[in-house]
Write a protein that holds these residues in place. Structure first.
Motif, mmCIF file in Angstrom:
data_model
loop_
_atom_site.group_PDB
_atom_site.id
_atom_site.type_symbol
_atom_site.label_atom_id
_atom_site.label_comp_id
_atom_site.label_asym_id
_atom_site.label_seq_id
_atom_site.Cartn_x
_atom_site.Cartn_y
_atom_site.Cartn_z
ATOM 1 N N LYS A 1 3.481 -10.358 -8.991
ATOM 2 C CA LYS A 1 2.674 -10.451 -10.203
ATOM 3 C C LYS A 1 1.230 -10.093 -9.909
ATOM 4 N N GLU A 2 0.724 -10.580 -8.777
ATOM 5 C CA GLU A 2 -0.656 -10.275 -8.377
ATOM 6 C C GLU A 2 -0.812 -8.795 -8.032
ATOM 7 N N ALA A 3 0.260 -8.192 -7.509
ATOM 8 C CA ALA A 3 0.166 -6.799 -7.050
ATOM 9 C C ALA A 3 -0.035 -5.816 -8.192
ATOM 10 N N GLU A 4 0.464 -6.150 -9.394
ATOM 11 C CA GLU A 4 0.346 -5.260 -10.555
ATOM 12 C C GLU A 4 0.781 -3.839 -10.192
ATOM 13 N N LEU A 5 2.027 -3.710 -9.798
ATOM 14 C CA LEU A 5 2.553 -2.420 -9.367
ATOM 15 C C LEU A 5 2.626 -1.426 -10.519
ATOM 16 N N PRO A 6 2.477 -0.148 -10.232
ATOM 17 C CA PRO A 6 2.473 0.872 -11.291
ATOM 18 C C PRO A 6 3.880 1.169 -11.790
ATOM 19 N N ASP A 7 3.945 1.979 -12.840
ATOM 20 C CA ASP A 7 5.235 2.481 -13.304
ATOM 21 C C ASP A 7 5.904 3.255 -12.169
ATOM 22 N N GLY A 8 7.205 3.278 -12.198
ATOM 23 C CA GLY A 8 7.910 3.995 -11.146
ATOM 24 C C GLY A 8 8.279 3.127 -9.972
ATOM 25 N N VAL A 9 8.098 1.816 -10.104
ATOM 26 C CA VAL A 9 8.454 0.884 -9.028
ATOM 27 C C VAL A 9 9.427 -0.150 -9.583
ATOM 28 N N THR A 10 10.525 -0.333 -8.888
ATOM 29 C CA THR A 10 11.487 -1.377 -9.217
ATOM 30 C C THR A 10 11.404 -2.467 -8.169
ATOM 31 N N THR A 11 11.174 -3.698 -8.588
ATOM 32 C CA THR A 11 11.085 -4.814 -7.647
ATOM 33 C C THR A 11 12.335 -5.678 -7.746
ATOM 34 N N ILE A 12 12.817 -6.102 -6.598
ATOM 35 C CA ILE A 12 13.997 -6.957 -6.524
ATOM 36 C C ILE A 12 13.654 -8.141 -5.634
ATOM 37 N N LEU A 13 13.691 -9.337 -6.198
ATOM 38 C CA LEU A 13 13.349 -10.536 -5.447
ATOM 39 C C LEU A 13 14.495 -10.927 -4.529
ATOM 40 N N GLY A 14 14.158 -11.343 -3.327
ATOM 41 C CA GLY A 14 15.179 -11.814 -2.408
ATOM 42 C C GLY A 14 14.757 -11.676 -0.969
ATOM 43 N N ASP A 15 15.619 -12.167 -0.095
ATOM 44 C CA ASP A 15 15.390 -12.191 1.347
ATOM 45 C C ASP A 15 16.352 -11.215 2.001
ATOM 46 N N LEU A 16 15.834 -10.351 2.841
ATOM 47 C CA LEU A 16 16.631 -9.296 3.466
ATOM 48 C C LEU A 16 17.752 -9.848 4.341
ATOM 49 N N THR A 17 17.610 -11.101 4.772
ATOM 50 C CA THR A 17 18.666 -11.677 5.603
ATOM 51 C C THR A 17 19.862 -12.146 4.774
ATOM 52 N N ALA B 1 0.830 -1.210 0.000
ATOM 53 C CA ALA B 1 0.000 0.000 0.000
ATOM 54 C C ALA B 1 0.863 1.258 0.000
ATOM 55 N N LEU B 2 1.945 1.246 0.781
ATOM 56 C CA LEU B 2 2.817 2.418 0.833
ATOM 57 C C LEU B 2 3.589 2.586 -0.470
ATOM 58 N N THR B 3 4.043 1.488 -1.045
ATOM 59 C CA THR B 3 4.744 1.550 -2.326
ATOM 60 C C THR B 3 3.856 2.162 -3.394
ATOM 61 N N ARG B 4 2.623 1.716 -3.481
ATOM 62 C CA ARG B 4 1.693 2.266 -4.469
ATOM 63 C C ARG B 4 1.466 3.756 -4.247
ATOM 64 N N ALA B 5 1.283 4.156 -2.980
ATOM 65 C CA ALA B 5 0.987 5.554 -2.688
ATOM 66 C C ALA B 5 2.165 6.460 -3.010
ATOM 67 N N LEU B 6 3.364 6.020 -2.678
ATOM 68 C CA LEU B 6 4.543 6.827 -2.986
ATOM 69 C C LEU B 6 4.736 6.964 -4.494
ATOM 70 N N ALA B 7 4.545 5.860 -5.227
ATOM 71 C CA ALA B 7 4.667 5.911 -6.685
ATOM 72 C C ALA B 7 3.639 6.862 -7.282
ATOM 73 N N ALA B 8 2.418 6.825 -6.746
ATOM 74 C CA ALA B 8 1.365 7.714 -7.236
ATOM 75 C C ALA B 8 1.689 9.179 -6.959
ATOM 76 N N ASP B 9 2.518 9.408 -5.938
ATOM 77 C CA ASP B 9 2.905 10.775 -5.565
ATOM 78 C C ASP B 9 4.167 11.227 -6.284
ATOM 79 N N GLY B 10 4.642 10.419 -7.234
ATOM 80 C CA GLY B 10 5.773 10.827 -8.048
ATOM 81 C C GLY B 10 7.124 10.309 -7.608
ATOM 82 N N TRP B 11 7.159 9.501 -6.559
ATOM 83 C CA TRP B 11 8.416 8.914 -6.128
ATOM 84 C C TRP B 11 8.794 7.759 -7.047
ATOM 85 N N HIS B 12 10.101 7.485 -7.140
ATOM 86 C CA HIS B 12 10.519 6.189 -7.650
ATOM 87 C C HIS B 12 10.746 5.298 -6.438
ATOM 88 N N VAL B 13 10.119 4.132 -6.443
ATOM 89 C CA VAL B 13 10.175 3.237 -5.291
ATOM 90 C C VAL B 13 10.905 1.953 -5.664
#
Length: 228
Positions: A45-61, A22-34
């Motif tokens: 894939k289900e999230a269908e994120l908007p333009d302006g979002v870069t996704t990187i698969l992986g585990d933070l650990t 939800a926060l990623t979508r809102a920031l992207a809608a506000d002109g941020w690159h996320v």
């Protein structure tokens, strides 16, 4: 380090579902690159994120994944906001502290504290140049004491402390934010078989977080409802 980019850049961990999405979508809608990450390609894939979002698969650990995130920030040349949202409840079903072992503690600590701590250190150069904000998603379990929530609550209390200490040590604006109860998959996991439809959706919390970022008060621990 070239920060002469006009577009604000945010990194939100755990952006494939729940509050992170939800926060990623809102920031992207506000002109941020996320830039955001997650472990499940299916969820993204289900999230269908908007333009302006870069996704990187992986585990933070995973150290290689954290390096991938650092490289992506470097590629964009700036970082105005780092949000530590990704977390785990630990072993399910949740259990009392008397049943916790070292393996449980290690899993919780690596995800909820270790990953955020070392990722922050990696990204400090860009946050400092941009006079950016460090924001960690906390929980009321960090300050209150609920049966079976002890391990998770302790990890969130530690994350609060680490986040605000980074602020004290670096001069960055740092927030630990309690979003309140939300209708998310994680919250459902904590209450298996129970109806949690009375909890607000994470999208209802995002405007409060954006207001906090806009008002930019002093570093500290806040509740999202304080900015509703």
């Amino acid at each position: 380090m070239d920060t002469n980019y006009m577009t604000r850049v945010a990194l939100v961990t755990g952006g494939s579902a729940g509050l992170g999405l939800a926060l990623t979508r809102a920031l992207a809608a506000d002109g941020w690159h996320v830039i955001t990450d997650g472990r499940s390609p299916e969820k993204f894939k289900e999230a269908e994120l908007p333009d302006g979002v870069t996704t990187i698969l992986g585990d933070l650990t995973d150290g290689d994944h954290r390096e991938d995130l650092r490289i992506e920030v470097e590629r964009h040349g700036r970082l105005d906001l780092l949000v530590h949202n990704a977390s785990t409840l630990g072993p399910l079903p949740m259990k009392q502290l008397s049943g916790v072992d070292i393996a449980d503690l290690t899993q919780m600590w690596r995800t909820n504290i270790g990953g955020p701590l070392v990722l922050t250190s990696l990204l400090l150069p860009w946050l400092r140049v941009a006079d950016g904000v460090l924001l960690s998603i906390s929980s009321d379990a960090a300050v209150n004491h609920y049966e079976t929530w002890g391990l998770y609550g302790a990890s969130k209390a530690a994350l609060d402390h680490v986040t605000l200490t980074y602020g004290a040590e670096t001069g960055l604006t740092a927030y630990a934010v309690d979003p309140g109860d939300m209708r998310t998959a994680m919250h459902q996991d904590a209450f298996p078989g129970e109806d949690i439809s009375d909890r607000p959706l994470p999208e209802t919390v995002v405007p409060s977080i954006l207001t906090l970022l806009d008002q930019r008060p002093d570093s500290g621990r806040y509740r999202a409802e304080d900015f509703a």
